[in-house]
Design a protein around this motif. Sequence first.
Motif, PDB file in Angstrom:
ATOM      1  N   THR A   1       0.821  -1.205   0.000  1.00 10.37           N
ATOM      2  CA  THR A   1       0.000   0.000   0.000  1.00 10.37           C
ATOM      3  C   THR A   1       0.864   1.267   0.000  1.00 10.37           C
ATOM      4  OG1 THR A   1      -0.099   0.009   2.415  1.00 10.37           O
ATOM      5  CG2 THR A   1      -1.803  -1.247   1.247  1.00 10.37           C
ATOM      6  N   LYS A   2       0.217   2.386  -0.197  1.00 10.17           N
ATOM      7  CA  LYS A   2       0.925   3.659  -0.179  1.00 10.17           C
ATOM      8  C   LYS A   2       1.520   3.936   1.200  1.00 10.17           C
ATOM      9  CE  LYS A   2      -1.874   5.828  -3.802  1.00 10.17           C
ATOM     10  NZ  LYS A   2      -2.793   6.955  -4.130  1.00 10.17           N
ATOM     11  N   ARG A   3       0.782   3.566   2.239  1.00 12.12           N
ATOM     12  CA  ARG A   3       1.282   3.791   3.596  1.00 12.12           C
ATOM     13  C   ARG A   3       2.548   2.977   3.843  1.00 12.12           C
ATOM     14  NH1 ARG A   3      -2.993   3.222   8.361  1.00 12.12           N
ATOM     15  NH2 ARG A   3      -3.828   4.969   7.110  1.00 12.12           N
ATOM     16  N   PHE A   4       2.536   1.726   3.376  1.00 12.67           N
ATOM     17  CA  PHE A   4       3.731   0.894   3.542  1.00 12.67           C
ATOM     18  C   PHE A   4       4.908   1.478   2.763  1.00 12.67           C
ATOM     19  CE2 PHE A   4       6.285  -2.287   1.281  1.00 12.67           C
ATOM     20  CZ  PHE A   4       7.022  -2.783   2.355  1.00 12.67           C
ATOM     21  N   LEU A   5       4.667   1.894   1.534  1.00  7.31           N
ATOM     22  CA  LEU A   5       5.748   2.448   0.728  1.00  7.31           C
ATOM     23  C   LEU A   5       6.351   3.685   1.382  1.00  7.31           C
ATOM     24  CD1 LEU A   5       4.258   2.094  -2.884  1.00  7.31           C
ATOM     25  CD2 LEU A   5       6.133   0.786  -1.882  1.00  7.31           C
ATOM     26  N   ALA A   6       5.469   4.525   1.944  1.00  6.96           N
ATOM     27  CA  ALA A   6       5.965   5.738   2.604  1.00  6.96           C
ATOM     28  C   ALA A   6       6.815   5.379   3.821  1.00  6.96           C
ATOM     29  CB  ALA A   6       4.787   6.616   3.014  1.00  6.96           C
ATOM     30  N   ALA A   7       6.352   4.406   4.614  1.00  6.23           N
ATOM     31  CA  ALA A   7       7.124   4.005   5.788  1.00  6.23           C
ATOM     32  C   ALA A   7       8.441   3.353   5.387  1.00  6.23           C
ATOM     33  CB  ALA A   7       6.293   3.045   6.641  1.00  6.23           C
ATOM     34  N   ASP A   8       8.411   2.531   4.339  1.00  6.39           N
ATOM     35  CA  ASP A   8       9.612   1.851   3.891  1.00  6.39           C
ATOM     36  C   ASP A   8      10.662   2.846   3.398  1.00  6.39           C
ATOM     37  OD1 ASP A   8      10.672  -0.898   3.441  1.00  6.39           O
ATOM     38  OD2 ASP A   8      10.827  -0.205   1.366  1.00  6.39           O
ATOM     39  N   LEU A   9      10.206   3.829   2.630  1.00  2.00           N
ATOM     40  CA  LEU A   9      11.140   4.844   2.138  1.00  2.00           C
ATOM     41  C   LEU A   9      11.665   5.703   3.278  1.00  2.00           C
ATOM     42  CD1 LEU A   9      12.460   6.070  -0.377  1.00  2.00           C
ATOM     43  CD2 LEU A   9      10.485   7.610  -0.575  1.00  2.00           C
ATOM     44  N   THR A  10      10.834   5.947   4.279  1.00  2.00           N
ATOM     45  CA  THR A  10      11.268   6.729   5.437  1.00  2.00           C
ATOM     46  C   THR A  10      12.409   6.036   6.179  1.00  2.00           C
ATOM     47  OG1 THR A  10       9.054   7.687   5.704  1.00  2.00           O
ATOM     48  CG2 THR A  10      10.529   7.740   7.616  1.00  2.00           C
ATOM     49  N   ILE A  11      12.322   4.716   6.329  1.00  2.97           N
ATOM     50  CA  ILE A  11      13.389   3.965   6.995  1.00  2.97           C
ATOM     51  C   ILE A  11      14.686   4.054   6.187  1.00  2.97           C
ATOM     52  CG2 ILE A  11      14.140   1.623   7.567  1.00  2.97           C
ATOM     53  CD1 ILE A  11      11.360   1.043   8.519  1.00  2.97           C
ATOM     54  N   ALA A  12      14.558   3.963   4.852  1.00  2.00           N
ATOM     55  CA  ALA A  12      15.753   4.066   4.017  1.00  2.00           C
ATOM     56  C   ALA A  12      16.380   5.458   4.122  1.00  2.00           C
ATOM     57  CB  ALA A  12      15.392   3.756   2.564  1.00  2.00           C
ATOM     58  N   LEU A  13      15.547   6.496   4.040  1.00  4.83           N
ATOM     59  CA  LEU A  13      16.067   7.864   4.125  1.00  4.83           C
ATOM     60  C   LEU A  13      16.660   8.141   5.502  1.00  4.83           C
ATOM     61  CD1 LEU A  13      13.231   9.791   2.250  1.00  4.83           C
ATOM     62  CD2 LEU A  13      15.422   9.012   1.351  1.00  4.83           C
ATOM     63  N   THR A  14      16.015   7.606   6.549  1.00  2.50           N
ATOM     64  CA  THR A  14      16.538   7.804   7.906  1.00  2.50           C
ATOM     65  C   THR A  14      17.926   7.179   8.046  1.00  2.50           C
ATOM     66  OG1 THR A  14      14.287   7.814   8.807  1.00  2.50           O
ATOM     67  CG2 THR A  14      16.105   7.381  10.342  1.00  2.50           C
ATOM     68  N   GLY A  15      18.100   5.988   7.489  1.00  2.00           N
ATOM     69  CA  GLY A  15      19.414   5.347   7.558  1.00  2.00           C
ATOM     70  C   GLY A  15      20.479   6.143   6.833  1.00  2.00           C
ATOM     71  N   ILE A  16      20.112   6.722   5.697  1.00  2.00           N
ATOM     72  CA  ILE A  16      21.092   7.538   4.961  1.00  2.00           C
ATOM     73  C   ILE A  16      21.493   8.763   5.773  1.00  2.00           C
ATOM     74  CG2 ILE A  16      21.426   8.937   2.888  1.00  2.00           C
ATOM     75  CD1 ILE A  16      19.565   7.017   1.414  1.00  2.00           C
ATOM     76  N   LEU A  17      20.491   9.434   6.354  1.00  2.00           N
ATOM     77  CA  LEU A  17      20.776  10.664   7.097  1.00  2.00           C
ATOM     78  C   LEU A  17      21.460  10.389   8.430  1.00  2.00           C
ATOM     79  CD1 LEU A  17      17.455  12.604   6.374  1.00  2.00           C
ATOM     80  CD2 LEU A  17      19.676  12.863   5.253  1.00  2.00           C
ATOM     81  N   LEU A  18      21.311   9.182   8.993  1.00  2.00           N
ATOM     82  CA  LEU A  18      21.992   8.837  10.244  1.00  2.00           C
ATOM     83  C   LEU A  18      23.456   8.457  10.046  1.00  2.00           C
ATOM     84  CD1 LEU A  18      19.377   6.724  12.257  1.00  2.00           C
ATOM     85  CD2 LEU A  18      20.257   9.009  12.818  1.00  2.00           C
ATOM     86  N   THR A  19      23.834   8.187   8.815  1.00  2.00           N
ATOM     87  CA  THR A  19      25.191   7.711   8.540  1.00  2.00           C
ATOM     88  C   THR A  19      26.282   8.666   9.048  1.00  2.00           C
ATOM     89  OG1 THR A  19      24.393   6.504   6.609  1.00  2.00           O
ATOM     90  CG2 THR A  19      26.749   6.935   6.717  1.00  2.00           C
ATOM     91  N   PRO A  20      26.181   9.986   8.801  1.00  2.00           N
ATOM     92  CA  PRO A  20      27.260  10.880   9.314  1.00  2.00           C
ATOM     93  C   PRO A  20      27.372  10.877  10.832  1.00  2.00           C
ATOM     94  CG  PRO A  20      25.920  11.994   7.664  1.00  2.00           C
ATOM     95  CD  PRO A  20      25.201  10.730   8.023  1.00  2.00           C
ATOM     96  N   PHE A  21      26.281  10.543  11.553  1.00  2.00           N
ATOM     97  CA  PHE A  21      26.327  10.540  13.020  1.00  2.00           C
ATOM     98  C   PHE A  21      26.888   9.224  13.560  1.00  2.00           C
ATOM     99  CE2 PHE A  21      22.889  13.360  11.743  1.00  2.00           C
ATOM    100  CZ  PHE A  21      23.201  14.509  12.432  1.00  2.00           C
ATOM    101  N   ALA A  22      26.699   8.127  12.798  1.00  2.00           N
ATOM    102  CA  ALA A  22      27.158   6.825  13.275  1.00  2.00           C
ATOM    103  C   ALA A  22      28.559   6.493  12.781  1.00  2.00           C
ATOM    104  CB  ALA A  22      26.182   5.726  12.832  1.00  2.00           C
ATOM    105  N   ASP A  23      28.902   6.861  11.582  1.00  2.00           N
ATOM    106  CA  ASP A  23      30.173   6.475  10.982  1.00  2.00           C
ATOM    107  C   ASP A  23      31.207   7.588  11.179  1.00  2.00           C
ATOM    108  OD1 ASP A  23      32.000   4.961   9.695  1.00  2.00           O
ATOM    109  OD2 ASP A  23      30.952   4.885   7.770  1.00  2.00           O
ATOM    110  N   ALA A  24      32.436   7.234  10.938  1.00  2.00           N
ATOM    111  CA  ALA A  24      33.514   8.217  11.045  1.00  2.00           C
ATOM    112  C   ALA A  24      33.423   9.221   9.907  1.00  2.00           C
ATOM    113  CB  ALA A  24      34.867   7.511  11.035  1.00  2.00           C
ATOM    114  N   HIS A  25      33.788  10.464  10.216  1.00  2.00           N
ATOM    115  CA  HIS A  25      33.675  11.522   9.218  1.00  2.00           C
ATOM    116  C   HIS A  25      34.583  11.269   8.021  1.00  2.00           C
ATOM    117  CE1 HIS A  25      33.042  15.514   7.573  1.00  2.00           C
ATOM    118  NE2 HIS A  25      34.371  15.690   7.503  1.00  2.00           N
ATOM    119  N   GLU A  26      35.753  10.729   8.257  1.00  2.00           N
ATOM    120  CA  GLU A  26      36.683  10.487   7.159  1.00  2.00           C
ATOM    121  C   GLU A  26      36.130   9.463   6.169  1.00  2.00           C
ATOM    122  OE1 GLU A  26      37.340  10.288  10.309  1.00  2.00           O
ATOM    123  OE2 GLU A  26      38.596  12.082  10.658  1.00  2.00           O
ATOM    124  N   ARG A  27      35.504   8.422   6.705  1.00  2.00           N
ATOM    125  CA  ARG A  27      34.978   7.400   5.808  1.00  2.00           C
ATOM    126  C   ARG A  27      33.772   7.920   5.024  1.00  2.00           C
ATOM    127  NH1 ARG A  27      34.790   1.533   8.098  1.00  2.00           N
ATOM    128  NH2 ARG A  27      33.414   2.458   9.679  1.00  2.00           N
TER     129      ARG A  27
END
Length: 416
Positions: free
Chosen positions: A73-99
């Motif tokens: 459904t549209k609701r599932f797609l929105a939630a699924d994409l939100t998890i993907a986008l959240t993981g991308i945006l969390l990367t600078p906070f979890a990983d080292a800046h150099e990498r």
Amino acid sequence: MARRERVMRMSVEQPLWRALAGYRVLTMLYAIGFFTTAWSGFARPWLAVAYYAVLFVWTLATLPKVSGAAGCTKRFLAADLTIALTGILLTPFADAHERVMDGGPTLPSIWTAGSVLAFAIKGGWRWAAVASTLVAVANLVERGTPARDTVHNVILVWVASIAIGYVVEVARASERTLARALEIEAATRERERLARDIHDSVLQVLAMVQRRGAVIGGEAAELGRMAGEQEVALRTLVSGGLVPVSRVSEDTTEGAVVRAVEEPDEDAPAGPVDLRALLAPYAGARVNFAEPGAPVPLAPVAARELAAAVGAALDNVRRHVGEDARAWILVEDEPDEVVVTVRDEGPGIPEGRLAEAEGEGRLGVALSIRGRLRDLGGTAELISVPGQGTEVELRAPRAPGTTTDTGGTARGKAER
């Protein structure tokens, strides 16, 4: 009467959904595996562990959602994409800046593409364009600068998702076209079946009333004239009319569906029937019937249609040659097919007469004979020599399980 439904589902989407489900699981395991090999280099590994825990549970729990378009459904797609986008945006906070600056992978890594592909399969290329654009923006924000490798990955996901979405849309249109073609084919076959039945009964009765009325005269002549008019009108309707389609097309989320509803014949025998028993009633003083010495087993439907085609051929003999015309029926039992030949002693059929009769709506040969054999997968061949009569050769293929017990060919011989 009990109804039986036979449903044929045609969907090129189903393999895509199954592939997507497998892709999501494999890419989720890949992302977690990559983290376990490089966790010591993360600035805040606990943040990555928390995200991967959510990603693991979400991927496995939503497998039924990506098993088909109905659950996605549209609701599932929105939630699924939100998890993907959240993981991308969390990367600078979890990983080292150099990498991160060196082009290291994001937390969801290539799992993100599965989320975008779900948009493409569900909604086509437009939905895919929107989802891939949001992913592109998130990647640029995560990196902070449009580096070459980031742009390369963004464009790759964008083009691939849009291409798959476009292919899905074309496939859906093709499925609808195929479903409509099957509807038309079913309607045409039903019309031909009804036309054969009408020709074998109603049209022949009307023609007989017209001829007898003209001979008797008086009020009977007027009745014959009216019967002739109704015969012409009915022939026109049979040859050009339409009947309701016997198959229903449904454009569902799983693709085009064609449902054929059948009413089984409760009086039909369960096993093969002997063709000789169906043809024997046609024998008489003016019709010589030559049959094999052994039974000629055929499937019930094939035997009835073949016998009806023989009856239509004999009706043509009586109508065009005369009531006293002699005819011969020859049955040949071959290993792979049954051949029935009907011959008469008439003047023959002039060249082009059959095509002319079909154009006038007289469909005795086209429907009652050739149409029946065509539906059985057989052939009907007419051989006519002016002054030497007409021969109709009917060939019906033998279905598996209806071979003769003798294991050979039983032939009947007819002499003129």
